[in-house]
Design a protein around this motif. Structure first.
Motif, PDB file in Angstrom:
ATOM      1  N   ALA A 261      11.605 -25.688  -0.295  1.00 60.75           N
ATOM      2  CA  ALA A 261      11.666 -24.283  -0.709  1.00 60.75           C
ATOM      3  C   ALA A 261      10.891 -23.358   0.211  1.00 60.75           C
ATOM      4  N   THR A 262       9.817 -23.853   0.842  1.00 62.19           N
ATOM      5  CA  THR A 262       8.904 -22.970   1.568  1.00 62.19           C
ATOM      6  C   THR A 262       8.801 -23.238   3.059  1.00 62.19           C
ATOM      7  N   GLY A 263       9.177 -24.430   3.508  1.00 67.35           N
ATOM      8  CA  GLY A 263       8.976 -24.777   4.903  1.00 67.35           C
ATOM      9  C   GLY A 263       7.588 -25.291   5.215  1.00 67.35           C
ATOM     10  N   LEU A 264       6.721 -25.387   4.192  1.00 62.17           N
ATOM     11  CA  LEU A 264       5.411 -26.007   4.388  1.00 62.17           C
ATOM     12  C   LEU A 264       5.573 -27.502   4.622  1.00 62.17           C
ATOM     13  N   VAL A 265       4.616 -28.077   5.311  1.00 61.41           N
ATOM     14  CA  VAL A 265       4.669 -29.503   5.642  1.00 61.41           C
ATOM     15  C   VAL A 265       3.465 -30.195   5.011  1.00 61.41           C
ATOM     16  N   ALA A 266       3.723 -31.269   4.280  1.00 64.97           N
ATOM     17  CA  ALA A 266       2.640 -31.971   3.588  1.00 64.97           C
ATOM     18  C   ALA A 266       1.847 -32.855   4.541  1.00 64.97           C
ATOM     19  N   GLU A 267       0.532 -32.750   4.449  1.00 65.55           N
ATOM     20  CA  GLU A 267      -0.370 -33.684   5.125  1.00 65.55           C
ATOM     21  C   GLU A 267      -1.062 -34.487   4.032  1.00 65.55           C
ATOM     22  N   ILE A 268      -0.688 -35.736   3.892  1.00 67.27           N
ATOM     23  CA  ILE A 268      -1.155 -36.571   2.789  1.00 67.27           C
ATOM     24  C   ILE A 268      -2.133 -37.611   3.321  1.00 67.27           C
ATOM     25  N   ARG A 269      -3.314 -37.621   2.729  1.00 70.71           N
ATOM     26  CA  ARG A 269      -4.338 -38.593   3.115  1.00 70.71           C
ATOM     27  C   ARG A 269      -4.837 -39.299   1.860  1.00 70.71           C
ATOM     28  N   ALA A 270      -5.717 -40.245   2.055  1.00 71.17           N
ATOM     29  CA  ALA A 270      -6.214 -41.024   0.927  1.00 71.17           C
ATOM     30  C   ALA A 270      -6.955 -40.152  -0.072  1.00 71.17           C
ATOM     31  N   GLU A 271      -7.576 -39.057   0.417  1.00 65.84           N
ATOM     32  CA  GLU A 271      -8.398 -38.223  -0.474  1.00 65.84           C
ATOM     33  C   GLU A 271      -7.621 -37.091  -1.128  1.00 65.84           C
ATOM     34  N   GLY A 272      -6.448 -36.735  -0.594  1.00 64.67           N
ATOM     35  CA  GLY A 272      -5.745 -35.602  -1.180  1.00 64.67           C
ATOM     36  C   GLY A 272      -4.555 -35.149  -0.368  1.00 64.67           C
ATOM     37  N   ILE A 273      -4.088 -33.936  -0.672  1.00 61.85           N
ATOM     38  CA  ILE A 273      -2.885 -33.382  -0.050  1.00 61.85           C
ATOM     39  C   ILE A 273      -3.176 -31.955   0.401  1.00 61.85           C
ATOM     40  N   ALA A 274      -2.709 -31.630   1.603  1.00 58.52           N
ATOM     41  CA  ALA A 274      -2.738 -30.249   2.093  1.00 58.52           C
ATOM     42  C   ALA A 274      -1.332 -29.883   2.532  1.00 58.52           C
ATOM     43  N   MET A 275      -0.877 -28.690   2.126  1.00 59.02           N
ATOM     44  CA  MET A 275       0.409 -28.180   2.580  1.00 59.02           C
ATOM     45  C   MET A 275       0.139 -27.270   3.780  1.00 59.02           C
ATOM     46  N   VAL A 276       0.595 -27.688   4.945  1.00 61.66           N
ATOM     47  CA  VAL A 276       0.296 -27.005   6.197  1.00 61.66           C
ATOM     48  C   VAL A 276       1.468 -26.105   6.573  1.00 61.66           C
ATOM     49  N   ASP A 277       1.155 -24.892   6.995  1.00 64.22           N
ATOM     50  CA  ASP A 277       2.182 -23.938   7.397  1.00 64.22           C
ATOM     51  C   ASP A 277       2.300 -23.931   8.917  1.00 64.22           C
ATOM     52  N   PRO A 278       3.391 -24.467   9.473  1.00 62.58           N
ATOM     53  CA  PRO A 278       3.541 -24.486  10.943  1.00 62.58           C
ATOM     54  C   PRO A 278       3.546 -23.088  11.548  1.00 62.58           C
ATOM     55  N   ASP A 279       3.956 -22.073  10.759  1.00 61.76           N
ATOM     56  CA  ASP A 279       4.021 -20.710  11.274  1.00 61.76           C
ATOM     57  C   ASP A 279       2.731 -19.928  11.062  1.00 61.76           C
ATOM     58  N   ASP A 280       1.751 -20.526  10.382  1.00 63.85           N
ATOM     59  CA  ASP A 280       0.433 -19.914  10.199  1.00 63.85           C
ATOM     60  C   ASP A 280       0.542 -18.518   9.580  1.00 63.85           C
ATOM     61  N   GLU A 281       1.381 -18.390   8.537  1.00 67.26           N
ATOM     62  CA  GLU A 281       1.567 -17.098   7.877  1.00 67.26           C
ATOM     63  C   GLU A 281       1.013 -17.079   6.457  1.00 67.26           C
ATOM     64  N   LEU A 282       1.112 -18.199   5.745  1.00 69.10           N
ATOM     65  CA  LEU A 282       0.770 -18.217   4.319  1.00 69.10           C
ATOM     66  C   LEU A 282      -0.692 -18.560   4.102  1.00 69.10           C
ATOM     67  N   THR A 283      -1.564 -17.822   4.731  1.00 67.85           N
ATOM     68  CA  THR A 283      -2.995 -18.030   4.548  1.00 67.85           C
ATOM     69  C   THR A 283      -3.734 -16.732   4.815  1.00 67.85           C
ATOM     70  N   ASP A 284      -4.853 -16.538   4.143  1.00 71.66           N
ATOM     71  CA  ASP A 284      -5.700 -15.386   4.424  1.00 71.66           C
ATOM     72  C   ASP A 284      -6.921 -15.776   5.247  1.00 71.66           C
ATOM     73  N   VAL A 285      -7.102 -17.081   5.488  1.00 65.69           N
ATOM     74  CA  VAL A 285      -8.215 -17.577   6.297  1.00 65.69           C
ATOM     75  C   VAL A 285      -7.642 -18.575   7.298  1.00 65.69           C
ATOM     76  N   ARG A 286      -7.853 -18.298   8.586  1.00 67.04           N
ATOM     77  CA  ARG A 286      -7.249 -19.152   9.608  1.00 67.04           C
ATOM     78  C   ARG A 286      -8.289 -20.032  10.274  1.00 67.04           C
ATOM     79  N   MET A 287      -7.829 -21.215  10.660  1.00 65.71           N
ATOM     80  CA  MET A 287      -8.720 -22.175  11.314  1.00 65.71           C
ATOM     81  C   MET A 287      -7.860 -23.109  12.162  1.00 65.71           C
ATOM     82  N   PRO A 288      -8.074 -23.179  13.481  1.00 63.08           N
ATOM     83  CA  PRO A 288      -9.071 -22.442  14.265  1.00 63.08           C
ATOM     84  C   PRO A 288      -8.623 -21.013  14.528  1.00 63.08           C
TER      85      PRO A 288
END
Length: 383
Positions: A261-288
């Motif tokens: 639905a969103t184009g986000l990409v899941a990064e799944i690790r043993a401790e949890g899940i992060a949905m990463v935005d390849p276009d770096d748009e859906l965030t208000d805090v960027r890193m790096p």
């Protein structure tokens, strides 16, 4: 239109709503056209997967999102220069909205200031505001500019800088349909009689309690999907037993639906899940991020990724040394006495907001996701 183009348009529309839950025709014309075009599909997906409401008219689209954790203060409202709102600005924002609810179709900044000043004098508010200082007037102007950005106000004539310098006033149109769509709580604030702030906030955001297995599973699915969309990282240890069990059995389906639905990409690790935005748009805090603060944040992240934990004093010393090492590339003043305090505070605020670090007393602790910023020892290959 091909099926692929239709899917791409729906995705663009949903991403626009997630990035800016209030879209207006003046500011977001193209996105609003796509939202209206795919309104039925968007409403069905949002209702089924998140329980969020979506309302649309000719002039605006409003996605009524709800925070997954009302105790999270790491994503404050910010002014145009990026400065976080303090208590005074939040109170002024609420008072300005209350005054605009009763205002005429047009108002001026001076008239709004007088009405806010009168409301602020109510003794039960425990709030002092006088407009005597430029800083107080600047806070009110920052609030008005946020309302302009949201589309609640439309500037007709004048400029806020003239008001700040006491050389003029500003005339605005009050856009009532946008104003009426701002509140996202399930209940009206005036219907809540709880006394403390925490109790009032809980009542304002409370949702119906599920009393069947199907409704409980629906609530779990919606809650987890909201967190996947809104939180930088979901750590399994932060979930309750029911959420962990549901996620363990439904993780693939949940993640797949969000990705599609969103184009986000899941990064799944043993401790949890992060949905990463390849276009770096859906965030208000960027890193790096570039520039001095971004470089400091990255260096602190690398430090904590390598050590796991450090005291605030150790990190200040680390930043102080880094400032001297990179003085030629960083902004002026970074080597001044005490400059490391502000640099470190900004870095930790970013890392905390991204769920990469937790500050505990006088120490900063790296959370599992910070491991992605660890540097491996260099490997020298033979020739």
């Amino acid at each position: 239109m091909t099926p692929e183009e239709e899917v791409a348009q729906r995705r663009t529309a949903l991403r626009a709503l997630l990035a800016r839950p209030l879209l207006t025709a003046e500011r977001d014309a193209e996105a609003l056209v796509l939202v209206r075009r795919h309104l039925t599909a968007l409403r069905e997906w949002l209702t089924r997967e998140t329980g969020w409401r979506l309302t649309v008219d000719s002039g605006a689209a409003r996605l009524f999102k709800s925070a997954s954790d009302t105790r999270d203060a790491t994503h404050p409202a910010r002014g145009r220069a990026g400065e976080p709102y303090g208590r005074r600005r939040y109170v002024l924002l609420c008072l300005a909205l209350a005054m605009l609810e009763r205002a005429d179709a047009q108002t001026t900044l001076g008239r709004l200031a007088e009405e806010v000043l009168s409301a602020a004098a109510e003794p039960e508010l425990d709030f002092t505001f006088t407009l005597d200082s430029r800083a107080e007037r600047a806070d009110l102007v920052a609030v008005v500019r946020m309302l302009l950005d949201w589309g609640v106000l439309r500037r007709v004539a004048g400029d806020e800088e003239a008001y700040l310098s006491a050389t003029g006033d500003v005339l605005y149109d009050v856009r009532r349909p946008v104003l009426a769509a701002l509140l996202t709580g399930a209940r009206g604030p005036s219907t809540i009689s709880a006394g403390s702030f925490e109790e009032r906030l809980a009542a304002l955001t409370a949702e119906p309690i599920a009393d069947t297995d199907d409704l409980r599973n629906q609530a779990l699915r919606r809650g987890l999907t909201r967190r996947l969309l809104e939180d930088p990282v979901i750590y399994f240890d932060d979930l309750d037993e029911a959420e962990r069990a549901y996620l363990a059995s439904q993780r693939h389906a949940l993640v797949r639906r969000v990705e599609e639905a969103t184009g986000l990409v899941a990064e799944i690790r043993a401790e949890g899940i992060a949905m990463v935005d390849p276009d770096d748009e859906l965030t208000d805090v960027r890193m790096p991020e570039q520039r001095t603060d971004g470089h400091v944040t990255l260096l602190v992240a690398e430090r904590l990724a390598g050590r796991g934990e450090a005291t605030i004093e150790e990190l200040k010393e680390f930043v102080r040394r880094a400032a001297h090492e990179h003085a030629a590339f960083w902004r002026k003043g970074v080597t001044d006495p005490g400059a490391e305090d502000g640099l470190l505070a900004t870095a930790l605020a970013k890392l905390t907001a991204l769920r990469l670090v937790r500050v505990e007393g006088e120490s900063a602790v790296g959370l599992p996701a910070i491991a992605r910023y660890a540097l491996n020892d260099p490997v020298i290959k033979g020739t």
